[in-house]
Design an enzyme around this catalytic site. Structure first.
Site, PDB file in Angstrom:
ATOM      1  N   CYS A 135       0.805  -1.230   0.000  1.00  0.00           N
ATOM      2  CA  CYS A 135       0.000   0.000   0.000  1.00  0.00           C
ATOM      3  C   CYS A 135       0.836   1.278   0.000  1.00  0.00           C
ATOM      4  CB  CYS A 135      -0.962  -0.004   1.180  1.00  0.00           C
ATOM      5  SG  CYS A 135      -2.137  -1.375   1.151  1.00  0.00           S
TER       6      CYS A 135
ATOM      7  N   HIS B  70      -3.323   6.940   2.324  1.00  0.00           N
ATOM      8  CA  HIS B  70      -3.745   5.652   1.792  1.00  0.00           C
ATOM      9  C   HIS B  70      -5.146   5.329   2.282  1.00  0.00           C
ATOM     10  CE1 HIS B  70      -4.115   1.517   0.830  1.00  0.00           C
ATOM     11  NE2 HIS B  70      -4.023   1.124   2.084  1.00  0.00           N
TER      12      HIS B  70
ATOM     13  N   ASN C 118     -10.240  -0.208  -0.620  1.00  0.00           N
ATOM     14  CA  ASN C 118      -8.777  -0.120  -0.524  1.00  0.00           C
ATOM     15  C   ASN C 118      -8.187  -0.718  -1.795  1.00  0.00           C
ATOM     16  OD1 ASN C 118      -6.047  -0.531  -0.014  1.00  0.00           O
ATOM     17  ND2 ASN C 118      -6.341  -1.302   2.052  1.00  0.00           N
TER      18      ASN C 118
END
EC number: 2.3.1.180
Length: 358
Positions: free
Chosen positions: A134, A276, A306
């Site tokens: 990520c 993020h 996500n």
């Protein structure tokens, strides 16, 4: 560039891409032991997108890259309005570097970036993958910016793309609720630090002691060298949610504070924080640590989930398209991912042409 300025990488193009298939929480609730309310209250996510059978990470990376190149072309021609229109054939032909952040490459070998570059017509350019889960996009951004400031590249295409739907346990309600597929991309060009869009600094870090918190246990050289078939569950992505939550808040907050001190900004100076997009509670906790109101956060996980390395550039594309990001805004990017890894970047927002990410 005068003697009073310093060479910098300048953001001049932006684009994103999502698969055609949206999966709302209600669809997961019909299949798994979960509910729309359970997902929304714990994550803030209402839907995510997943690729179709036969599609791959490179398909999303190419789509996002093409839109970023078109954005750079139109920005250079002074067309900064958000409106429809197909990509031009002459989009940013002088790109000489492609960096792809992904943890779900098309193949274990070779890297996916060269194939993406070829499909975009960028044959002969340097192209490679970066794996930092990520945090991958921030790592890729820092790498490309460093190559530009060092004079090793003039213009770079930086892409974050992942298709985590391909590595999730179909029966795991937690991970399937959180993750979606997507890609985002930016174009960087050589310029100077006084320009809007100049990347002003980075902070990167890692801690391998936490590698088991976010992992796919099987499939790598350690497991393959045993010649013993792994348990089926080891083929899928796993995450220790509570520990990851705490580490994510701490790491992104500290990284952001370190970078802000380095470039002479304060938390209160920030107009937007693009973190993020993991979990809305994590985003709120980071804002709280930085002493910022929630309305300074860019949040798009509600509709996309996500998207791992695609998360930050997709959020940038959405925020630029809807006017949340305005020219001159002081913007902080910050991410946290497997490894463990973390990183932050800062810039004053330019005024690029951008199309909405459908």
């Amino acid at each position: 560039m005068t003697a009073a300025t310093h060479r910098a990488a300048v953001l001049c193009g932006l684009g994103g891409a999502l698969p055609a298939t949206a999966v709302p929480n209600s669809a997961l609730a019909a299949e798994l032991d979960t509910t729309d309310e359970w997902i929304r209250t714990r994550t803030g996510i209402r839907q995510r997108f997943v690729i179709a059978p036969g599609e791959a990470t490179s398909d999303l990376a190419v789509a996002a890259g093409r839109r970023a190149l078109e954005s750079a072309r139109r920005t250079a021609h002074g067309d900064r309005e958000t409106r429809g229109g197909g990509p031009g054939k002459d989009a940013a032909p002088d790109v000489d570097l492609v960096v792809l952040a992904t943890s779900t490459p098309d193949h274990p070998c070779p890297a996916t970036a060269p194939a993406v570059a070829r499909r975009l017509g960028l044959t002969g350019v340097a192209a490679f993958d970066i794996g930092a889960v990520c945090t991958g996009f921030v790592y890729a951004l820092a790498t490309a910016a460093s190559m530009i400031t060092a004079g090793a590249a003039r213009r770079a295409l930086v892409i974050g793309a992942d298709t985590f739907s391909t590595i999730l346990d179909p029966a795991d309600r937690t991970t399937r609720a959180i993750f979606g597929d997507g890609a985002g991309a930016v174009v960087l060009r050589a310029g100077d630090q006084a320009e809007p869009g100049a990347l002003l600094g980075f902070d990167l870090g890692s801690d391998g002691a936490g590698e088991e918190l976010i992992t796919v246990p099987a499939g790598g050289s350690r497991q393959r060298s045993t010649a013993t078939p792994p348990p089926e569950r080891d083929r899928y992505f796993t995450m220790q949610g509570r520990a990851v939550f705490n580490e994510a808040v701490l790491s992104m907050s500290k990284s952001a504070e370190t970078l802000l001190a380095r470039i002479g900004w304060r938390g209160a100076d920030l107009d937007r924080v693009v973190a993020h997009q993991a979990n809305v509670r994590i985003l709120r906790a980071v804002a709280d640590q930085l002493g910022l109101p929630e309305d300074r956060l860019v949040i798009n996980l509600v509709r996309v989930g996500n998207t791992v390395a695609g998360s930050i550039p997709l959020a940038l594309a959405d925020a630029a398209a809807d006017g949340t990001l305005r020219p001159g805004d002081k913007v902080l990017l910050t991410g946290f991912g497997g490894g463990l890894t973390w990183g932050s970047a800062a810039l004053r927002w330019p005024s690029p042409y951008v199309e909405p990410v459908a």
